[in-house]
Design an enzyme around this catalytic site. Structure first.
Site, PDB file in Angstrom:
ATOM      1  N   HIS A   6      36.855  36.492  37.805  1.00 18.30           N
ATOM      2  CA  HIS A   6      37.941  35.832  38.533  1.00 18.30           C
ATOM      3  C   HIS A   6      38.680  36.878  39.351  1.00 18.30           C
ATOM      4  O   HIS A   6      38.421  38.073  39.218  1.00 18.30           O
ATOM      5  CB  HIS A   6      38.918  35.165  37.549  1.00 18.30           C
TER       6      HIS A   6
ATOM      7  N   HIS B 105      40.422  41.914  43.332  1.00 18.64           N
ATOM      8  CA  HIS B 105      39.168  42.471  42.828  1.00 18.64           C
ATOM      9  C   HIS B 105      38.651  41.604  41.692  1.00 18.64           C
ATOM     10  O   HIS B 105      39.392  40.793  41.128  1.00 18.64           O
ATOM     11  CB  HIS B 105      39.377  43.908  42.336  1.00 18.64           C
TER      12      HIS B 105
END
Length: 196
Positions: free
Chosen positions: A54, A140
């Site tokens: 995620h 990220h």
């Protein structure tokens, strides 16, 4: 030992929550195929389960039910005008000490819609009393944690395993995750908000 066990029980009893940009299952599979190829060259101690990939938007920590409900209502309203946006992932990076990194990640593009989305979510959460991380937003996908190699980490390795062709996908769903430290995968979706 008893103190440690008591602290762990308390930690499990007080679940943590965070808002994230959900990654489509097809993209999770592509990421996992990439990771399986590079794993032998990167001896990190803890690899993230593919289902748990995620992009974190706001880490809340412990939260009262009323806080979560109020935050969800505000978020639902404030992100209603944000359209789905294009995302790209093609390179690797780390956080922490250069020779002994604590986080290994895959990058994310940073379209203006993602920045706006994160800003709106932060405002909603802060309005309900959450104390949020104020560091610069660096989107990220965490892949692994804690360098475990016998030798120091070599940053030059990263460029050898970047993708020639980026993984492209659409950011179109925000989710509220609850963390379960005793499970694998460990993140459970509690609420979801579709961008349209």
């Amino acid at each position: 030992m008893l103190k440690y066990e008591s602290e762990m029980r308390l930690h499990y009893m007080n679940p943590h929550y965070f808002y994230a940009l959900r990654i489509p299952n097809k993209v999770k599979q592509e990421l996992d195929e990439w990771i399986q190829e590079i794993k032998p060259s990167f001896p990190f101690q803890k690899w993230v389960h593919p289902e748990d990939y995620h992009i974190t938007l706001a880490f809340l920590g412990n939260a009262a039910a009323v806080q979560l409900q109020n935050t969800e209502s505000i978020i639902r309203e404030t992100i209603s005008t944000i359209m789905p946006f294009e995302m790209k992932t093609d390179r690797l990076g780390t956080f922490g000490q250069e020779m002994n990194p604590r986080i290994f990640w895959a990058n994310s593009s940073t379209p203006s819609s993602l920045v706006e989305l994160r800003r709106n979510i932060y405002k909603a959460c802060e309005s309900q009393g959450f104390q949020l991380d104020q560091r610069t937003f660096t989107p990220h996908i965490t892949l692994a944690r804690k360098w475990g190699g016998e030798n120091a980490f070599q940053r030059e390795l990263l460029n050898q395993f970047n993708l020639e062709k980026a993984i492209e996908w659409q950011g179109n769903e925000v989710v509220l995750y609850q963390t379960h430290l005793d499970r694998v995968p460990k993140y459970e979706v509690k609420s979801a908000f579709i961008l349209n």
